[in-house]
Design an enzyme around this catalytic site. Structure first.
Site: not given
Ligand code: GUN
Length: 293
Positions: A52, A119, A96
């Site tokens: 990211k 998100d 996350q």
């Molecule tokens: N864990 C697995 N996929 C994601 C996501 O798209 N965003 C976040 N914050 N955590 C995750």
């Protein structure tokens, strides 16, 4: 059979975003700023967050990585979230997941200002999506919808089967596919661990979205000729031939399923790169909506 190339589609979209950001900055505006909170050192989460941050660089965004050890308290995390909510120069941020067990994930998500929830996990954003109002949509399902759109996969009146009912993928995916939109307008069935006849249901599917986290679950005998198969699985499986000792494996037995399909996504290089791309799209949107110029 058409291979849906998420990697090149994502690269193309990121280049479009980078172009737009370049113009913003040339006009004296701030570049978008995404912050990410990472708790602990889980290998998968480390990789996702690093990807990211890398994508932010490719798009010309500013990024901040905020790390905490596994034993961070819920109160300390909530304090950091408050700080990010109030920082006018942070357009969007993510925490996350998964979080350590002593932290209430839903409490953390609810603490995020919904205008910075890139998100799309906050109940307000989930609610807006479910009734078709603007807001942030969870990145993986949003990325899949973009792939269906760009590849012209027919969806109207089709039977879509979603395997998995997670809050992040399965539920929002089913919602988007059933929406009165293009792509969308599907008849949707959601299968999960308590569904007794998954094989039979999959055989009736025009579109299968596999998001169970069970490597190779979707086998050739479960797929109707001409179906579209979208593989969300990314499980690390042992592979002695790799330097790392592992490789990613999807929920679909790609080798045997691919030839039966009209469209299929590979793993890696399918849904994964689009997920990160959707996060970039959401962050750019958050930047444009941020009154602090
Ligand atoms: N864990 C697995 N996929 C994601 C996501 O798209 N965003 C976040 N914050 N955590 C995750």
């Amino acid at each position: 059979m058409t291979l849906i190339d998420g990697k090149s589609t994502a690269a193309q979209i990121k280049a479009e975003i980078a172009e737009e950001v370049k113009e913003m900055v040339a006009n004296g505006q701030r570049a978008p700023h995404l912050a990410a909170i990472l708790v602990g050192h889980d290998g998968g989460s480390e990789t996702y967050v690093a990807n990211k941050v890398k994508a932010c660089g490719e798009c010309g965004f500013k990024s901040s990585l905020i790390r905490f050890e596994e034993d961070v308290t819920e109160d300390r995390l909530l304090e950091e979230i408050k700080r990010l909510n109030e920082d006018p120069e942070v357009d969007g941020f993510i925490v996350q997941l998964p979080l350590p067990r002593h932290i209430d994930e839903q409490k953390i998500i609810r603490a995020i200002d919904e205008s910075k929830d890139v998100d799309g996990f906050h109940p307000i954003n989930v609610g807006n999506m479910s009734i078709g109002l603007p807001g942030f949509v969870s990145a993986t399902p949003a990325g899949i919808m973009e792939l269906l759109r760009r590849y012209g996969v027919p969806t109207k009146g089709k039977h879509a089967v979603v395997l998995g009912r997670s809050n992040i993928v399965g539920k929002p995916m089913a919602t988007l596919l059933m929406q009165k939109s293009d792509p969308g307008n599907c008849t949707v069935t959601v299968c999960h661990s308590a569904t007794p006849n998954i094989k039979e249901i999959c055989r009736e599917a025009d579109i299968i979205v596999a998001a169970l986290g069970s490597p190779g679950f979707v086998t050739e005998d479960m797929v109707k000729p001409g179906a579209t198969v979208i593989d969300v699985g990314t499980t690390r499986v042992a592979d002695a031939s790799r330097k790392s000792g592992w490789r990613l494996r999807g929920d679909v037995d790609f080798e045997n399923v691919a030839e039966k399909c009209d469209f299929i996504t590979p793993v890696p290089g399918g849904v994964g790169p689009m997920t990160i791309c959707s996060l970039m799209i959401n962050t750019l949107k958050a930047r444009k909506n941020n009154p602090y110029k």
